[in-house]
Design an enzyme around this catalytic site. Structure first.
Site, mmCIF file in Angstrom:
data_model
loop_
_atom_site.group_PDB
_atom_site.id
_atom_site.type_symbol
_atom_site.label_atom_id
_atom_site.label_comp_id
_atom_site.label_asym_id
_atom_site.label_seq_id
_atom_site.Cartn_x
_atom_site.Cartn_y
_atom_site.Cartn_z
ATOM 1 N N HIS A 48 24.974 13.153 -65.300
ATOM 2 C CA HIS A 48 24.618 14.513 -65.721
ATOM 3 C C HIS A 48 23.887 14.443 -67.047
ATOM 4 O O HIS A 48 24.195 13.588 -67.886
ATOM 5 C CB HIS A 48 25.890 15.358 -65.913
ATOM 6 C CG HIS A 48 25.634 16.599 -66.738
ATOM 7 N ND1 HIS A 48 25.147 17.754 -66.199
ATOM 8 C CD2 HIS A 48 25.745 16.817 -68.072
ATOM 9 C CE1 HIS A 48 24.979 18.641 -67.176
ATOM 10 N NE2 HIS A 48 25.338 18.092 -68.319
ATOM 11 N N TYR B 142 30.758 23.788 -65.288
ATOM 12 C CA TYR B 142 29.638 24.161 -64.417
ATOM 13 C C TYR B 142 29.625 25.664 -64.117
ATOM 14 O O TYR B 142 29.117 26.076 -63.070
ATOM 15 C CB TYR B 142 29.693 23.347 -63.123
ATOM 16 C CG TYR B 142 29.030 21.978 -63.205
ATOM 17 C CD1 TYR B 142 27.688 21.840 -63.582
ATOM 18 C CD2 TYR B 142 29.719 20.819 -62.874
ATOM 19 C CE1 TYR B 142 27.072 20.594 -63.635
ATOM 20 C CE2 TYR B 142 29.099 19.568 -62.927
ATOM 21 C CZ TYR B 142 27.776 19.470 -63.307
ATOM 22 O OH TYR B 142 27.158 18.236 -63.351
ATOM 23 N N ASN C 282 25.518 12.253 -57.696
ATOM 24 C CA ASN C 282 24.246 11.729 -58.205
ATOM 25 C C ASN C 282 24.383 11.018 -59.551
ATOM 26 O O ASN C 282 23.470 11.034 -60.368
ATOM 27 C CB ASN C 282 23.188 12.842 -58.225
ATOM 28 C CG ASN C 282 23.592 14.009 -59.103
ATOM 29 O OD1 ASN C 282 24.661 14.001 -59.701
ATOM 30 N ND2 ASN C 282 22.738 15.002 -59.196
ATOM 31 N N GLU D 86 27.755 22.295 -73.966
ATOM 32 C CA GLU D 86 28.362 21.175 -73.240
ATOM 33 C C GLU D 86 28.978 20.137 -74.185
ATOM 34 O O GLU D 86 30.031 19.581 -73.896
ATOM 35 C CB GLU D 86 27.309 20.526 -72.335
ATOM 36 C CG GLU D 86 26.898 21.451 -71.193
ATOM 37 C CD GLU D 86 25.795 20.874 -70.317
ATOM 38 O OE1 GLU D 86 25.293 19.772 -70.616
ATOM 39 O OE2 GLU D 86 25.463 21.527 -69.317
ATOM 40 N N LYS E 39 29.279 10.287 -63.882
ATOM 41 C CA LYS E 39 30.123 11.075 -62.978
ATOM 42 C C LYS E 39 31.130 10.181 -62.236
ATOM 43 O O LYS E 39 30.968 8.953 -62.176
ATOM 44 C CB LYS E 39 29.227 11.840 -61.989
ATOM 45 C CG LYS E 39 28.338 12.908 -62.672
ATOM 46 C CD LYS E 39 27.542 13.716 -61.648
ATOM 47 C CE LYS E 39 26.682 14.769 -62.335
ATOM 48 N NZ LYS E 39 25.967 15.647 -61.349
HETATM 49 P P1 ATP Z 1 23.316 18.034 -63.840
HETATM 50 O O1 ATP Z 1 23.510 19.450 -64.323
HETATM 51 O O2 ATP Z 1 24.564 17.446 -63.192
HETATM 52 O O3 ATP Z 1 22.712 17.137 -64.866
HETATM 53 P P2 ATP Z 1 20.860 18.818 -62.621
HETATM 54 O O4 ATP Z 1 20.629 19.591 -63.875
HETATM 55 O O5 ATP Z 1 19.814 17.835 -62.204
HETATM 56 O O6 ATP Z 1 22.231 18.045 -62.669
HETATM 57 P P3 ATP Z 1 21.807 21.244 -61.378
HETATM 58 O O7 ATP Z 1 20.904 22.166 -60.643
HETATM 59 O O8 ATP Z 1 22.259 21.632 -62.750
HETATM 60 O O9 ATP Z 1 21.108 19.795 -61.404
HETATM 61 O O10 ATP Z 1 23.066 20.969 -60.457
HETATM 62 C C1 ATP Z 1 24.268 20.467 -61.007
HETATM 63 C C2 ATP Z 1 24.870 19.469 -60.060
HETATM 64 O O11 ATP Z 1 25.264 20.139 -58.877
HETATM 65 C C3 ATP Z 1 23.894 18.383 -59.583
HETATM 66 O O12 ATP Z 1 23.766 17.310 -60.450
HETATM 67 C C4 ATP Z 1 24.578 17.953 -58.291
HETATM 68 O O13 ATP Z 1 25.707 17.109 -58.566
HETATM 69 C C5 ATP Z 1 25.088 19.278 -57.753
HETATM 70 N N1 ATP Z 1 24.125 19.922 -56.868
HETATM 71 C C6 ATP Z 1 22.948 20.507 -57.203
HETATM 72 N N2 ATP Z 1 22.308 21.005 -56.141
HETATM 73 C C7 ATP Z 1 23.114 20.728 -55.077
HETATM 74 C C8 ATP Z 1 23.031 20.973 -53.674
HETATM 75 N N3 ATP Z 1 21.989 21.627 -53.139
HETATM 76 N N4 ATP Z 1 24.054 20.531 -52.901
HETATM 77 C C9 ATP Z 1 25.116 19.890 -53.436
HETATM 78 N N5 ATP Z 1 25.260 19.631 -54.751
HETATM 79 C C10 ATP Z 1 24.272 20.039 -55.548
HETATM 80 MG MG MG Z 2 22.078 20.926 -64.656
#
Ligand code: ATP
Ligand code: MG
Length: 140
Positions: free
Chosen positions: A117, A51, A114, A128, A11
């Site tokens: 992804h 997303y 974080n 994706e 990211k």
């Molecule tokens: P990713 O899809 O990026 O691999 P993930 O599957 O672990 O991450 P998701 O629930 O799909 O988590 O959320 C997508 C992204 O949205 C997260 O990686 C993070 O960057 C952001 N995100 C998720 N939850 C929150 C939150 N509560 N507040 C802010 N950002 C969030």
């Molecule tokens: Mg995810």
């Protein structure tokens, strides 16, 4: 034993902090095979499309601003069980809850910023990967 592909993104926070090499080193160290790789600068609209599953979530606008804030590295990983194996290596979404030694635990600074992804299932991985790569861009 299932041969799978998954989409990985380094990211914009991680690219900006000089962590491309560190993330790729961990992929290689854990035998997660890279079969496609490029750098992209997503527009806001492209991040919103990527997303789209999260469009009703309160963090959607901030997340898509962040994902379109600078260059990211997108990769396709391939191998047995690679979807789960890579998610294990990334760690939990919230770095505070991520296991010791995971990428997010070691490098994330924020639940949103974080570092990486990873696709969460075979169907999302297919969507994706096709979002960023055509078949000629994925090796053998
Ligand atoms: P990713 O899809 O990026 O691999 P993930 O599957 O672990 O991450 P998701 O629930 O799909 O988590 O959320 C997508 C992204 O949205 C997260 O990686 C993070 O960057 C952001 N995100 C998720 N939850 C929150 C939150 N509560 N507040 C802010 N950002 C969030
Ligand atoms: Mg995810």
């Amino acid at each position: 034993m299932r041969m799978e592909r998954t989409l990985s993104i380094i990211k914009p926070d991680a690219v900006g902090r000089g962590l491309i090499g560190e993330v790729i080193r961990r992929l290689e160290e854990n035998n997660l095979k890279i079969v496609a790789l490029k750098m992209v600068c997503m527009t806001k609209a492209q991040a919103q499309g990527f997303y789209a599953v999260h469009k009703e979530r309160p963090f959607f606008d901030s997340l898509t601003d962040f994902m379109s804030s600078g260059p990211a590295v997108v990769m396709v990983l391939e191998g047995e069980n690679v979807i789960a194996r890579y998610r294990e290596l990334m760690g939990a979404t919230n770095y505070r809850e991520a296991a010791e030694g995971t990428i997010r635990r070691e490098f994330a600074t924020d639940i949103e910023k974080n570092v990486v992804h990873g696709s969460d299932a075979a169907a999302t991985a297919a969507f994706e990967i096709a979002y960023f790569f055509n078949s000629f861009e994925i090796v053998g």
